[in-house]
Design an enzyme around this catalytic site. Sequence first.
Site, PDB file in Angstrom:
ATOM      1  N   ASP A  96       1.638  10.482   3.055  1.00 20.02           N
ATOM      2  CA  ASP A  96       2.182  11.368   4.068  1.00 20.02           C
ATOM      3  C   ASP A  96       1.089  12.297   4.575  1.00 20.02           C
ATOM      4  O   ASP A  96       0.845  13.365   4.046  1.00 20.02           O
ATOM      5  CB  ASP A  96       3.318  12.180   3.452  1.00 20.02           C
ATOM      6  N   LYS A 146       2.383   4.553   1.295  1.00 20.43           N
ATOM      7  CA  LYS A 146       2.442   5.163   2.623  1.00 20.43           C
ATOM      8  C   LYS A 146       2.248   6.661   2.430  1.00 20.43           C
ATOM      9  O   LYS A 146       3.192   7.408   2.163  1.00 20.43           O
ATOM     10  CB  LYS A 146       3.789   4.864   3.289  1.00 20.43           C
ATOM     11  N   CYS A 189      37.718  31.461  23.939  1.00 20.42           N
ATOM     12  CA  CYS A 189      36.951  31.872  22.755  1.00 20.42           C
ATOM     13  C   CYS A 189      35.449  31.725  23.021  1.00 20.42           C
ATOM     14  O   CYS A 189      34.990  30.690  23.498  1.00 20.42           O
ATOM     15  CB  CYS A 189      37.372  31.026  21.557  1.00 20.42           C
ATOM     16  N   LYS A 232      10.925   2.561   3.196  1.00 21.79           N
ATOM     17  CA  LYS A 232      11.137   4.010   3.174  1.00 21.79           C
ATOM     18  C   LYS A 232      11.906   4.402   1.937  1.00 21.79           C
ATOM     19  O   LYS A 232      12.902   3.782   1.594  1.00 21.79           O
ATOM     20  CB  LYS A 232      11.923   4.437   4.417  1.00 21.79           C
ATOM     21  N   CYS A 287      40.788  26.625  16.756  1.00 28.33           N
ATOM     22  CA  CYS A 287      41.037  27.872  17.465  1.00 28.33           C
ATOM     23  C   CYS A 287      41.623  27.472  18.813  1.00 28.33           C
ATOM     24  O   CYS A 287      40.964  26.794  19.594  1.00 28.33           O
ATOM     25  CB  CYS A 287      39.740  28.648  17.668  1.00 28.33           C
ATOM     26  N   TYR A 304      -7.138   2.274   5.201  1.00 30.39           N
ATOM     27  CA  TYR A 304      -6.199   1.169   4.997  1.00 30.39           C
ATOM     28  C   TYR A 304      -6.312   0.037   6.016  1.00 30.39           C
ATOM     29  O   TYR A 304      -5.506  -0.880   6.022  1.00 30.39           O
ATOM     30  CB  TYR A 304      -4.759   1.662   4.903  1.00 30.39           C
ATOM     31  N   CYS A 353      36.828  34.760  17.650  1.00 25.76           N
ATOM     32  CA  CYS A 353      37.654  35.569  18.555  1.00 25.76           C
ATOM     33  C   CYS A 353      38.880  36.182  17.865  1.00 25.76           C
ATOM     34  O   CYS A 353      39.566  37.010  18.450  1.00 25.76           O
ATOM     35  CB  CYS A 353      38.108  34.734  19.758  1.00 25.76           C
ATOM     36  N   CYS A 372      40.492  32.723  13.843  1.00 25.80           N
ATOM     37  CA  CYS A 372      39.209  32.244  14.336  1.00 25.80           C
ATOM     38  C   CYS A 372      38.115  33.256  13.984  1.00 25.80           C
ATOM     39  O   CYS A 372      38.264  34.440  14.278  1.00 25.80           O
ATOM     40  CB  CYS A 372      39.267  32.041  15.857  1.00 25.80           C
ATOM     41  N   GLU A 395       0.842  -1.197   0.000  1.00 21.07           N
ATOM     42  CA  GLU A 395       0.000   0.000   0.000  1.00 21.07           C
ATOM     43  C   GLU A 395       0.877   1.246   0.000  1.00 21.07           C
ATOM     44  O   GLU A 395       1.929   1.249   0.628  1.00 21.07           O
ATOM     45  CB  GLU A 395      -0.864   0.023   1.277  1.00 21.07           C
TER      46      GLU A 395
HETATM   47  S1  IVH Z   1      -0.643   0.649   8.810  1.00 23.65           S
HETATM   48  C1  IVH Z   1       0.316  -1.829  10.909  1.00 23.65           C
HETATM   49  N1  IVH Z   1      -0.942   1.502   6.340  1.00 23.65           N
HETATM   50  O1  IVH Z   1       2.316   5.235   8.641  1.00 23.65           O
HETATM   51  C2  IVH Z   1      -0.149  -0.657  11.664  1.00 23.65           C
HETATM   52  N2  IVH Z   1       0.006   3.003   7.937  1.00 23.65           N
HETATM   53  O2  IVH Z   1       4.458   4.356  10.722  1.00 23.65           O
HETATM   54  C3  IVH Z   1       0.482   0.612  11.238  1.00 23.65           C
HETATM   55  N3  IVH Z   1       0.560   5.199   7.049  1.00 23.65           N
HETATM   56  O3  IVH Z   1       0.937   6.144  11.709  1.00 23.65           O
HETATM   57  C4  IVH Z   1      -0.290   1.455  10.317  1.00 23.65           C
HETATM   58  N4  IVH Z   1      -0.136   4.831   4.998  1.00 23.65           N
HETATM   59  O4  IVH Z   1       0.181   7.392   9.626  1.00 23.65           O
HETATM   60  C5  IVH Z   1      -0.520   1.812   7.588  1.00 23.65           C
HETATM   61  N5  IVH Z   1      -1.270   2.121   4.139  1.00 23.65           N
HETATM   62  C6  IVH Z   1      -0.867   2.426   5.377  1.00 23.65           C
HETATM   63  C7  IVH Z   1      -0.336   3.703   5.698  1.00 23.65           C
HETATM   64  C8  IVH Z   1       0.098   3.938   6.998  1.00 23.65           C
HETATM   65  C9  IVH Z   1       0.387   5.723   5.818  1.00 23.65           C
HETATM   66  C10 IVH Z   1       1.169   5.900   8.197  1.00 23.65           C
HETATM   67  C11 IVH Z   1       0.275   6.019   9.398  1.00 23.65           C
HETATM   68  C12 IVH Z   1       1.017   5.400  10.542  1.00 23.65           C
HETATM   69  C13 IVH Z   1       2.414   5.359  10.026  1.00 23.65           C
HETATM   70  C14 IVH Z   1       3.119   4.134  10.571  1.00 23.65           C
END
Ligand code: IVH
Length: 671
Positions: free
Chosen positions: A121, A119, A434, A315, A429, A227, A414, A411, A117
């Site tokens: 932001d 992630k 200083c 990440k 230095c 999610y 000073c 420096c 899925e």
């Molecule tokens: S699952 C497994 N699914 O990521 C339980 N989190 O570091 C953890 N986030 O606080 C959450 N997309 O804000 C999950 N598809 C996704 C997500 C997701 C964004 C964020 C969420 C959570 C953080 C976990």
Amino acid sequence: MSKAAERAEKLRAELRAHNERYYVQDDPSIGDDQYDELLDELRQIERDQPELVTADSPTQRVGAEPVSALEKVTHPQAMFSLANARSAEEFDGWVTRMRNHLAREGIDDAKFRYVCEPKVDGLAISIVYRDGLLERGATRGNGEVGEDVTHNLRTIPTVPLSIEDAPPMIEVRGEVYMSLEGFQSLNERRASDGKPTFMNPRNAAAGTLRQLDPRLAAERPLSLWAYGVGACEGIAFDSQWETLEWLRQRGFPVNSEIERLDSEQAAIDRCLAWQQRRGSLSFEIDGVVIKLDDAEQQRRLGVVGRDPRWAVAWKFPPTTKITELKEVQWSVGKFGDLHPFAVLEPVEVGGVVVQHATLHNEEDLIRKDVRPGDEVIILRAGDVIPQVVSPAPHAAERKGRSGPLAAPKKCPICGEATVKPGNSVFTKCPNRQCEGRREALLTHFVSRGAMDIDGLGEKLVVMLLEQGLIENAADLYGLSVEQLAALDGMGELSAQAISDALEESKMRPFASVLFALGIEGVGEVTGRSLSQRLRTIDALLAADVDEVSQTPGVGPIVGQLIVDQLADPQMQSLIAALRTAGLQFEQQGPPPGEGPLAGKAFVLTGALPTLTREQASEKILAAGGRVTTSVSKKTDYLVAGEAAGSKLEKAERLEVTVLDEASLLSLLGDA
Ligand code: IVH
């Protein structure tokens, strides 16, 4: 049922369906005008006969009154966070850990399927539906307790106010975010109204969701991706995939590009594909979440610290940006070392405006060969200080004006002539008085890991020095609340808080005090070893080079360096003054080899839920245990918290006992 009631019900159903087509499916079947006509008709009926208004009527999204404060809400089920994987190796490590864990439970050839899925932001939220009606929505907060933002969540068009065919209770989890387009138009609107703009979509979403007046949220383009499901009654899901399908069917927005995959390689490929497309999406993502699909496997794997074992966040590599290097300046470190740093044309990198970036040291500066006027690449990885990577690729034709930059001969603070000791990468230095050096030493003294004085940072240190209120660390303990409160921008309360923090710091262990003193060669770990071995400041002051050099991590050269610094009259009078102030100059707890955890070797990794690492180490040391940095066969326990990485993996491979914070505390309690 009356005619009007029937009509109202029909209108609500139609509006809901149009809403979903418009917002979720992105495929409206009527125009805005027609939609508004239907909504107006419903509003009219509800005005005439207010008893016909239902809580989930589309007219009620902005119906709520402003709240006076955000109430705290305890989540029905804790909201977890995720361990990270930054490479295929770390991903494989995660899979191996899961396999090992299941193997210990007697499950040998588990077949894994993965759901990948995006992630997104934004902000994690939890929405509780009782008997199909939206009851309460809350932010994640600390995972256990969040803030009630029901009034604002209701205004998000894609958040269903009611769900059909619903169990008695279900907690839907998801991410509230702002699309890039919505973010941009919001900022343009704000700029033309003369209001400050938001830094990034995440901040805009967070700021909006925490507003007290739902009318503000209603005006701003928030969205939701659902999610998962937290607590529920009267329903159970066999897999993540099934959960998502269930949510989708009930009108929750579930990203259509989520995939279920059969192999590790396919999951990694999928992550890389998201990574590639990252810049072309209509919303910001900072990674991919990979979840084990099977609910029974998830249950068996459980949670370690705050992270479920069955999920991981892939990440993306850290963010970089290109901007102009305006100038290279030099700052003075606590041992007089000169550090070059870049003054930049301000640029937003990963949500923070960066104006300064480190260039580490002179050699680094020369190697990178960046010059004022150049376009340079800035990297901001996690929470660390931004750094200059190199000139931008297209900077082949340099705009940079001056030649390569060498460390200054004098420096910058000073004016003393600088020196370059043969054994150091830093030009220094040599002036111990200083101001720059004094400032760096004091900032170190109050920092985390050292005396850890909350609320007292570099800015305040500079102010105190400038006003002549302090000259050295011991003077901090002589400051009165009145003196602090009289400082620019400081109130009574913050002054009192700092004064309390100073008082509290007197209890910090000897090891922290040793580290805080700012002795070259004495870092956090060496501070701890010295305090463990020599136990008192008097023993340390009396020790000769041989004795000091026997400390783990200290050789004869560093030993000599430490002894020389301790012999310095200025250092001795500082120690005396701090002693008078009441700081700890003796190691507490039993000597090594005694105490209930005597002989036990611990390693700490990851972030623990309540204790800092220092606090955890202190507790272990106080019980006679040892704390080391790397996992080996000799390690007795690994204490693992959130985002534990390779150490956890190694510990599991070597079958070292892994503890979470709770089990550590009970071990200490029982011991
Ligand atoms: S699952 C497994 N699914 O990521 C339980 N989190 O570091 C953890 N986030 O606080 C959450 N997309 O804000 C999950 N598809 C996704 C997500 C997701 C964004 C964020 C969420 C959570 C953080 C976990």
